[in-house]
Design a protein around this motif. Structure first.
Motif, PDB file in Angstrom:
ATOM      1  N   LEU A 180     -48.231  27.719 -23.019  1.00 37.45           N
ATOM      2  CA  LEU A 180     -47.984  28.228 -21.831  1.00 37.45           C
ATOM      3  C   LEU A 180     -48.581  29.540 -21.393  1.00 37.45           C
ATOM      4  CD1 LEU A 180     -44.606  26.489 -20.295  1.00 37.45           C
ATOM      5  CD2 LEU A 180     -46.898  26.053 -19.735  1.00 37.45           C
ATOM      6  N   ALA A 190     -42.412  15.101 -25.123  1.00 41.96           N
ATOM      7  CA  ALA A 190     -41.778  16.271 -24.534  1.00 41.96           C
ATOM      8  C   ALA A 190     -40.360  16.195 -24.723  1.00 41.96           C
ATOM      9  CB  ALA A 190     -42.259  16.771 -23.163  1.00 41.96           C
ATOM     10  N   ALA A 230     -45.948  23.321 -24.395  1.00 43.44           N
ATOM     11  CA  ALA A 230     -45.083  24.315 -23.875  1.00 43.44           C
ATOM     12  C   ALA A 230     -45.218  25.434 -24.859  1.00 43.44           C
ATOM     13  CB  ALA A 230     -43.576  23.478 -24.144  1.00 43.44           C
ATOM     14  N   ASN A 282     -48.444  21.724 -29.189  1.00 42.42           N
ATOM     15  CA  ASN A 282     -47.490  21.466 -27.959  1.00 42.42           C
ATOM     16  C   ASN A 282     -47.779  22.404 -26.737  1.00 42.42           C
ATOM     17  OD1 ASN A 282     -44.915  21.548 -26.550  1.00 42.42           O
ATOM     18  ND2 ASN A 282     -43.864  21.408 -28.222  1.00 42.42           N
ATOM     19  N   PRO A 339     -42.348  24.770 -15.186  1.00 38.86           N
ATOM     20  CA  PRO A 339     -44.009  24.792 -15.415  1.00 38.86           C
ATOM     21  C   PRO A 339     -44.493  23.753 -14.118  1.00 38.86           C
ATOM     22  CG  PRO A 339     -42.859  23.210 -16.963  1.00 38.86           C
ATOM     23  CD  PRO A 339     -41.827  24.218 -16.268  1.00 38.86           C
ATOM     24  N   ASN A 351     -40.233  31.081 -21.792  1.00 37.50           N
ATOM     25  CA  ASN A 351     -39.411  30.222 -22.211  1.00 37.50           C
ATOM     26  C   ASN A 351     -39.276  30.250 -23.667  1.00 37.50           C
ATOM     27  OD1 ASN A 351     -39.414  29.488 -19.560  1.00 37.50           O
ATOM     28  ND2 ASN A 351     -40.600  27.484 -19.949  1.00 37.50           N
ATOM     29  N   GLU A 400     -49.493  22.111 -18.293  1.00 38.72           N
ATOM     30  CA  GLU A 400     -48.116  22.603 -18.108  1.00 38.72           C
ATOM     31  C   GLU A 400     -47.226  21.464 -18.031  1.00 38.72           C
ATOM     32  OE1 GLU A 400     -47.613  25.424 -15.216  1.00 38.72           O
ATOM     33  OE2 GLU A 400     -49.242  26.655 -15.915  1.00 38.72           O
ATOM     34  N   GLY A 401     -46.827  20.931 -17.025  1.00 36.26           N
ATOM     35  CA  GLY A 401     -45.851  19.900 -16.741  1.00 36.26           C
ATOM     36  C   GLY A 401     -46.099  18.495 -16.113  1.00 36.26           C
TER      37      GLY A 401
END
Length: 424
Positions: free
Chosen positions: A352, A265, A349, A347, A235, A357, A242-243
């Motif tokens: 995304l 995370a 993640a 979340n 990400p 993933n 994202e990250g």
């Protein structure tokens, strides 16, 4: 002279000029290096420091095949152009780097050239390693020379023509690579500059977390804005949804890097391997420096594609699968368990834009790295043999759109591609 002969002569001259320019550009780094030649022995350097730096660069992960001797090479690195096998870094004189000098090793890192002058594939991340200092290179070399020599011949790479030729590499380098050095920013703190050196150079984070063009070169405009790596999506580190970690408490960032898990995370996939082999061994000062640099990245707003919601029927099927397979660990409302299982509600993640993933985790399982800060991690079992492509697509579409989540549906083709090992 006839017109067609003039055109042919002009075309020939143009090709010659381009070829000559490429030749010149690829000989610039063969000029005498701006460092005095030195005699380097393992006794004259701190081998422990070299071991630390090799861990920071995550050399072990690529240069050790599964079940093989550490640093003896043989692991296949998947690229869009074929498979490249990492070489033996132990000091065997015939199959490793025992006959190399410290300067030749530094040239490989800094210039992307082997001992005999051959151009190396950028699958070896010398576009990042070029920033490594000569002193750090020498320390890593000293550590590698202290290892027991292992006789393990290299495995020939399987790269498609013409990408397996020196001519193609010369063109690639002329377009996308210039040897460089890390230049500290005077207006920034020493901690930020140390973090920049680790992230940009030794840690080569951009190799995974940046988009690449059709020729496999990291986009300078999109550095750290997310990219595909080993079939997973790394990400964006400069985007909050994202990250990005700009708004996190500093200690949560340090904990995620060093332990693989924080209150906000947890890592999985290739990043779990990075934490396991590399980041967990870094000092708190270096983790703090990396966190400082990552939190200071200029934020970027990515334009998301229009959301493609799942159908009511898909949501209903996905909910049924979730209640059969997932609710025991992740809870009826996707709340998870703070001591064991991550929440799915809210979340980032989970939401995304690229769902690859999630698909990998459902098919192959999700495992956190065992680290000093997380010595007994919980894992998620694989459902590769238990769920069909349609069931995986439905349950992920449900998870991405339940409990206040809102993301595009997952289609069966997304699952099929991941099952076959192809990028989405």
């Amino acid at each position: 002279m006839s017109t067609w002969r003039k055109r042919l002569a002009t075309a020939g001259l143009s090709v010659a000029l381009v070829a000559g320019g490429i030749w010149v550009l690829n000989r610039l780094d063969e000029a005498p290096l701006p460092h005095a030649e030195r005699v380097t022995t393992t006794a004259s350097l701190d081998i422990a420091r070299g071991r630390y730096l090799a861990r920071a660069g995550n050399c072990l992960a690529c240069h050790t095949r599964q079940g093989g001797v550490a640093f003896a090479g043989g692991r296949g690195i998947e690229t869009p152009f074929g498979v490249i096998y990492a070489p033996n870094l132990t000091p065997d004189r015939e199959t490793g780097i025992g006959a190399w000098s410290a300067s030749e090793f530094w040239r490989a890192l800094h210039n992307g050239r082997s001992r005999d002058g051959r151009l190396l594939s950028p699958a070896f991340p010398y576009p990042s390693y070029t920033r490594i200092t000569h002193e750090d290179s020498d320390a890593i070399f000293a550590f590698l020379q202290s290892l027991p020599p292992v006789v393990q011949p290299g495995v020939p790479s399987r790269v498609r023509f013409p990408f397996n030729t020196q001519a193609a590499l010369a063109v690639w380098r002329a377009l996308y690579f210039r040897p460089g050095v890390f230049e500290p920013v005077p207006s920034r703190s020493a901690e930020w500059n140390r973090g920049a050196y680790l992230v940009q150079g030794l840690g080569h984070c951009a190799a995974c977390h940046s988009p690449r063009n059709a020729m496999g070169a990291v986009s300078t405009d999109g550095r750290l804005s997310g990219g595909m790596a080993a079939g997973w999506y790394a990400p964006a580190l400069n985007t909050s949804n994202e990250g990005g970690v700009a708004e996190w408490p500093r200690q949560d960032v340090v904990m995620l890097l060093g332990a693989g898990r924080s209150p906000r995370a947890a890592v999985s996939g290739p990043m779990a391997e990075v934490v396991y082999h590399s980041l967990q061994y870094l000092s708190d000062a270096d983790l703090q420096a990396m966190a400082d640099y990552l939190q200071a990245l200029p934020p970027t707003d990515k334009v998301a594609a229009p959301r493609r919601p799942p159908s009511p029927a898909s949501m209903q099927r996905g909910r049924a699968t979730y209640e059969r397979q997932c609710v025991q660990c992740h809870g009826g409302e996707g709340q998870g368990d703070p001591e064991a299982f991550p929440p799915l509600a809210g979340n980032r993640a989970v939401m995304l834009e690229n769902p690859v993933n999630l698909v990998h985790m459902v098919l192959r399982g999700g495992y956190l790295p065992a680290t000093g800060g997380n010595p007994q991690p919980h894992g998620m079992p694989p459902f590769l043999q238990r769920l069909s492509d349609a069931e995986v697509a439905d349950v992920l579409s449900y998870i991405r759109n339940a409990w206040g989540n809102a993301a595009s549906r997952v289609d069966t083709i997304d699952v099929h591609r991941a099952r076959e090992g192809r990028d989405s």
